[in-house]
Design an enzyme around this catalytic site. Structure first.
Site, PDB file in Angstrom:
ATOM      1  N   ASP A  39       0.867  -1.182   0.000  1.00  0.00           N
ATOM      2  CA  ASP A  39       0.000   0.000   0.000  1.00  0.00           C
ATOM      3  C   ASP A  39       0.898   1.225   0.000  1.00  0.00           C
ATOM      4  O   ASP A  39       1.955   1.239   0.632  1.00  0.00           O
ATOM      5  CB  ASP A  39      -1.000   0.008   1.158  1.00  0.00           C
ATOM      6  N   ASP A 130      -9.645   3.713   6.266  1.00  0.00           N
ATOM      7  CA  ASP A 130      -8.497   3.625   7.173  1.00  0.00           C
ATOM      8  C   ASP A 130      -8.837   4.426   8.416  1.00  0.00           C
ATOM      9  O   ASP A 130      -8.866   5.657   8.401  1.00  0.00           O
ATOM     10  CB  ASP A 130      -7.268   4.201   6.454  1.00  0.00           C
ATOM     11  N   GLU A 132      -7.696   4.979  12.260  1.00  0.00           N
ATOM     12  CA  GLU A 132      -6.636   4.703  13.226  1.00  0.00           C
ATOM     13  C   GLU A 132      -6.405   5.836  14.210  1.00  0.00           C
ATOM     14  O   GLU A 132      -5.444   5.821  14.963  1.00  0.00           O
ATOM     15  CB  GLU A 132      -5.344   4.353  12.500  1.00  0.00           C
TER      16      GLU A 132
END
Length: 248
Positions: A39, A130, A132
């Protein structure tokens, strides 16, 4: 990706261990060469240099996840360039949004879906969230934010999103909620073993495992995150919206 957890960095993991992790993740799958991929974000374009996606593909990487957007005002300046080059090279494409829980989830979902509109065809994986960092939200509010984002992206793209996270974040900021266990999981766990550790959130399997942030592969300058697909979502060619694998 930027991961706030203090974890040990690994330069690489032997392919046979990764293959073993894939076999262990899905009963009935024999150990074989895994479906792998990096990624990337703007960090992998040191000095503006391009990624050689043909070299990435020739090194045995079938897919790549590319950062598309963040919050409401950031588009990866290399996103379009990478997506076009990946298509030509035959690398299956995934695109992720870096969540900013301080801003509207619906607005971010619309922003992301507009930017990635062109990669929802053959060879393209489902959208990725994503998540986080919490943006200071308590768990209940962050859980609600995540539901709203995912529901909006699914409505706009017609595909079930993938959730990227790491164990400690989910167990703390998300109070280890099991409400998202039906979504495919992309887990970041740099544990030096041949499989991720115990999964958070009620997930009983992972779909993608990010096993190092310090990988080195042909075609990419500098360190890069490396990932493997478990097979949990079935044949990768079908999951990546392809009738047959690229390059076959």
């Amino acid at each position: 990706m930027d991961i706030g957890e203090n974890v040990r960095k690994l330069s690489k993991i032997a392919p046979i261990l990764v293959a073993g992790a894939v076999a262990a993740a899905v009963p009935g799958i024999a150990a074989a060469e895994p479906v792998r991929g990096p990624d990337v974000a703007s960090w992998q374009h040191l000095g503006g240099s391009p990624i050689d996606w043909f070299a990435v593909r020739n090194a045995g990487h079938d897919f790549a996840m590319v950062k598309a957007t963040e919050s409401l005002n950031y588009v990866n300046p290399f996103f379009v360039q990478d997506c076009l080059a990946m298509r030509v090279a035959g690398v299956s494409r995934g695109a992720y949004h870096y969540a900013d829980p301080t801003q509207s989830p619906e607005a971010q979902a619309a922003f992301y879906s507009t930017v990635v509109l062109g990669i929802n065809g053959p060879g393209d994986m489902p959208p990725v969230l994503d998540i986080e960092h919490s943006g200071g939200l308590p768990p209940a509010a962050l859980i609600d934010w995540t539901h709203r984002y995912l529901n909006t992206v699914r409505a706009l793209t017609g595909r079930q999103p993938i959730i990227y996270t790491y164990p400690n974040f989910w167990r703390t900021a998300m109070a280890d909620t099991h409400e998202f266990a039906g979504y495919p999981l992309w887990i970041a766990d740099y544990n030096g073993q041949n499989a991720p550790g115990p999964l958070p959130g009620g997930w009983n399997t992972w779909s993608f495992w990010q096993y190092t942030s310090t990988g080195r592969i042909p075609g990419v300058n500098g360190n890069v995150d490396l990932n493997v697909y478990s097979g949990a979502q079935g044949d990768f060619a079908r999951y990546s919206n392809s009738a047959s694998p690229f390059g076959s």
